[in-house]
Design a protein around this motif. Structure first.
Motif, PDB file in Angstrom:
ATOM      1  N   SER A 106       5.583   8.269  -9.086  1.00  0.00           N
ATOM      2  CA  SER A 106       6.060   7.358 -10.364  1.00  0.00           C
ATOM      3  C   SER A 106       6.450   6.198  -9.481  1.00  0.00           C
ATOM      4  O   SER A 106       6.064   5.043  -9.999  1.00  0.00           O
ATOM      5  N   VAL A 107       7.051   6.054  -8.464  1.00  0.00           N
ATOM      6  CA  VAL A 107       7.710   4.758  -7.639  1.00  0.00           C
ATOM      7  C   VAL A 107       6.570   4.055  -7.200  1.00  0.00           C
ATOM      8  O   VAL A 107       6.363   3.055  -7.077  1.00  0.00           O
ATOM      9  N   VAL A 108       5.526   4.969  -6.207  1.00  0.00           N
ATOM     10  CA  VAL A 108       4.259   4.318  -5.714  1.00  0.00           C
ATOM     11  C   VAL A 108       3.590   3.702  -6.934  1.00  0.00           C
ATOM     12  O   VAL A 108       2.986   2.516  -6.623  1.00  0.00           O
ATOM     13  N   ARG A 109       3.282   4.246  -8.044  1.00  0.00           N
ATOM     14  CA  ARG A 109       2.539   3.691  -9.165  1.00  0.00           C
ATOM     15  C   ARG A 109       3.356   2.437  -9.302  1.00  0.00           C
ATOM     16  O   ARG A 109       2.368   1.467  -9.983  1.00  0.00           O
ATOM     17  N   LEU A 110       4.583   2.380  -9.617  1.00  0.00           N
ATOM     18  CA  LEU A 110       5.321   1.087  -9.723  1.00  0.00           C
ATOM     19  C   LEU A 110       5.341   0.067  -9.003  1.00  0.00           C
ATOM     20  O   LEU A 110       5.266  -1.148  -9.493  1.00  0.00           O
ATOM     21  N   ILE A 111       5.098   0.336  -7.698  1.00  0.00           N
ATOM     22  CA  ILE A 111       5.265  -0.933  -6.806  1.00  0.00           C
ATOM     23  C   ILE A 111       3.843  -1.161  -5.955  1.00  0.00           C
ATOM     24  O   ILE A 111       3.767  -2.213  -5.175  1.00  0.00           O
ATOM     25  N   ALA A 112       3.086  -0.182  -5.879  1.00  0.00           N
ATOM     26  CA  ALA A 112       2.082  -0.226  -4.994  1.00  0.00           C
ATOM     27  C   ALA A 112       0.719  -0.996  -5.732  1.00  0.00           C
ATOM     28  O   ALA A 112       0.349  -0.795  -6.645  1.00  0.00           O
ATOM     29  N   ASP A 113      -0.022  -1.942  -4.934  1.00  0.00           N
ATOM     30  CA  ASP A 113      -1.090  -2.587  -5.131  1.00  0.00           C
ATOM     31  C   ASP A 113      -2.123  -1.557  -5.118  1.00  0.00           C
ATOM     32  O   ASP A 113      -3.073  -1.552  -5.833  1.00  0.00           O
ATOM     33  N   ARG A 114      -2.238  -0.903  -3.936  1.00  0.00           N
ATOM     34  CA  ARG A 114      -3.185   0.057  -3.690  1.00  0.00           C
ATOM     35  C   ARG A 114      -2.729   1.254  -3.300  1.00  0.00           C
ATOM     36  O   ARG A 114      -1.271   1.510  -2.675  1.00  0.00           O
ATOM     37  N   VAL A 158       0.934  -1.165  -0.032  1.00  0.00           N
ATOM     38  CA  VAL A 158      -0.112  -0.139   0.015  1.00  0.00           C
ATOM     39  C   VAL A 158       0.862   1.176   0.062  1.00  0.00           C
ATOM     40  O   VAL A 158       1.809   1.319   0.988  1.00  0.00           O
ATOM     41  N   GLY A 159       0.652   1.884  -0.972  1.00  0.00           N
ATOM     42  CA  GLY A 159       1.532   3.160  -0.947  1.00  0.00           C
ATOM     43  C   GLY A 159       0.482   4.545  -0.388  1.00  0.00           C
ATOM     44  O   GLY A 159      -0.524   4.490  -0.630  1.00  0.00           O
ATOM     45  N   LEU A 160       1.420   5.379   0.595  1.00  0.00           N
ATOM     46  CA  LEU A 160       0.528   6.275   1.251  1.00  0.00           C
ATOM     47  C   LEU A 160       1.158   7.389   0.756  1.00  0.00           C
ATOM     48  O   LEU A 160       2.561   7.880   0.866  1.00  0.00           O
ATOM     49  N   VAL A 161       0.476   8.354   0.240  1.00  0.00           N
ATOM     50  CA  VAL A 161       0.901   9.713  -0.444  1.00  0.00           C
ATOM     51  C   VAL A 161       0.227  10.999   0.205  1.00  0.00           C
ATOM     52  O   VAL A 161      -0.954  10.785   0.766  1.00  0.00           O
ATOM     53  N   ALA A 210       4.684 -10.619   3.793  1.00  0.00           N
ATOM     54  CA  ALA A 210       4.495  -9.648   4.594  1.00  0.00           C
ATOM     55  C   ALA A 210       4.019  -8.495   3.854  1.00  0.00           C
ATOM     56  O   ALA A 210       4.022  -8.215   2.849  1.00  0.00           O
ATOM     57  N   GLY A 211       3.240  -7.880   4.885  1.00  0.00           N
ATOM     58  CA  GLY A 211       2.642  -6.468   3.995  1.00  0.00           C
ATOM     59  C   GLY A 211       3.655  -5.441   3.999  1.00  0.00           C
ATOM     60  O   GLY A 211       4.632  -5.427   4.828  1.00  0.00           O
ATOM     61  N   LEU A 212       3.472  -4.193   3.133  1.00  0.00           N
ATOM     62  CA  LEU A 212       4.312  -3.156   3.131  1.00  0.00           C
ATOM     63  C   LEU A 212       3.446  -1.879   2.883  1.00  0.00           C
ATOM     64  O   LEU A 212       2.720  -1.994   2.044  1.00  0.00           O
ATOM     65  N   THR A 232      -4.279   1.047  -7.314  1.00  0.00           N
ATOM     66  CA  THR A 232      -3.387   1.954  -7.950  1.00  0.00           C
ATOM     67  C   THR A 232      -3.715   2.381  -9.463  1.00  0.00           C
ATOM     68  O   THR A 232      -3.805   3.609  -9.670  1.00  0.00           O
ATOM     69  N   ALA A 233      -3.877   1.329 -10.140  1.00  0.00           N
ATOM     70  CA  ALA A 233      -4.112   1.665 -11.572  1.00  0.00           C
ATOM     71  C   ALA A 233      -5.541   2.447 -11.859  1.00  0.00           C
ATOM     72  O   ALA A 233      -5.444   3.247 -12.548  1.00  0.00           O
ATOM     73  N   GLU A 234      -6.569   2.009 -10.945  1.00  0.00           N
ATOM     74  CA  GLU A 234      -7.949   2.561 -10.958  1.00  0.00           C
ATOM     75  C   GLU A 234      -7.850   4.237 -10.710  1.00  0.00           C
ATOM     76  O   GLU A 234      -8.514   4.878 -11.105  1.00  0.00           O
TER      77      GLU A 234
END
Ligand SMILES: Nc1ncnc2c1ncn2[C@@H]1O[C@H](COP(=O)(O)OP(=O)(O)OP(=O)(O)O)[C@@H](O)[C@H]1O
Ligand SMILES: [Mg+2]
Length: 301
Positions: free
Chosen positions: A201-209, A36-39, A191-193, A224-226
């Protein structure tokens, strides 16, 4: 769910200053093997939330549960908490300059009671030569040091990894590599991340949500894609539109138009309304309900 954050409130109190409600009713989950990316802009409460999850900031309200158990403040026991491991922005500060990296990694292995794995094994897992174990942190580049910090975190066999801007102090060439490494290690070990970054751009690359935070609250969360294809909260749209490059790659700008309000004195109604181009009367009066999109434009009738 591995990690469940519900209606979390975290306040900072310092003598003679107003209470800062840095996290003001945030909800978020991170499942095993999920990234999960947190921005959100600087000061919106990302680090405060991350530290609370690790038991480093006391919780004022709401709850954090990890694998069904409440997370409580850790105090001096923090080093022995193995299930949640945090990787910080500055690997220079988080490693002890006087000790060999192998010895520092061995601390975590001991805590986890792992006698089968060696520090050299972990160095190999993060893409470094085994013989680095005998050296000291100053002998390495920033990217290598961050890999060492990740190896040390992994030694404790975490079931949740949290990266608080783990790539922002690194060279551009190391950023995507280290981010992808964290993703792969988390996913491979189940593990969760939770990955905090200014670099969309990096969040888009690695995050599922992706979860978008504004002034202590999560205003939008989704695949993320949605979210990228169809951002729904006006704040998310503003963030994505502010990315400098048309291919959607790039770092969050330091500031969007309008100032981030003082979290010690947030606006009434929707916290984003003073900066929102689409604000309606209701937005000035009532806070939208939390949900995938916390916005009156998207409130079900
Ligand atoms: N120890 C503290 N004492 C008082 N206020 C604090 C403390 N730590 C953070 N704050 C305040 O809480 C708010 C949220 O800070 P936090 O560091 O969580 O934001 P952030 O999203 O991580 O920002 P950044 O992107 O700059 O790292 C800010 O207004 C900050 O000034
Ligand atoms: Mg921070």
């Amino acid at each position: 769910m591995t990690l469940q954050i519900e209606d979390l409130v975290v306040e900072h109190r310092s003598p003679g200053r107003p209470v800062v409600r840095a996290v003001a009713g945030a909800s978020l989950t991170v499942s095993p093997g999920e990234v999960v990316g947190l921005v959100g802009e600087s000061g919106c409460g990302k680090s405060t939330l991350a530290r609370a999850v690790c038991g480093l900031n006391p919780v004022t309200g709401g709850s954090i549960t990890f694998e069904g158990r409440p997370v409580t403040p850790l105090g001096l026991r923090r080093r022995t908490l193995t299930a949640v491991q945090m990787v910080f922005q500055d690997p220079y500060a988080s490693l002890n300059p006087r000790r060999r990296v192998g010895d520092q990694i061995a601390d975590g292995l001991r805590t986890a009671g792992d006698r089968a794995t060696t520090p050299a094994d972990l160095l190999e897992r993060v893409g470094l030569p085994r013989e680095f174990a005998a050296r000291h942190p100053h002998e390495f580049s920033g990217g290598q040091r961050q890999r060492i910090a990740i190896a040390r975190a992994l030694a404790a066999r975490p079931r949740m990894l949290i990266g608080d801007e783990p790539i922002s102090a690194l060279d551009a060439s190391a950023q995507a590599q280290v981010a992808t490494l964290m993703r792969d290690l988390a996913v491979d070990s189940g593990a969760g991340l939770l990955f905090i970054s200014h670099d969309l751009s990096v969040v888009r690359l690695i995050a599922d949500r992706i979860a978008v935070m504004y002034l202590g609250r999560i205003v939008e969360v989704g695949n993320t894609a949605e979210v990228w294809a169809d951002p729904r909260h006006p704040y998310t749209r503003a963030l994505l539109q502010a990315i400098p490059r048309p291919d959607g790659m790039g770092v969050l700008p330091a500031e969007l138009p309008g100032d981030v309000p003082d979290p010690a004195n947030p606006p009434a109604g929707c916290r984003f309304h003073p900066r929102c181009p689409l604000a309606m009367d209701v937005c000035r009066e009532k806070e939208p309900a939390p949900g995938p999109v916390a916005c009156w434009l998207h409130e079900p009738a």
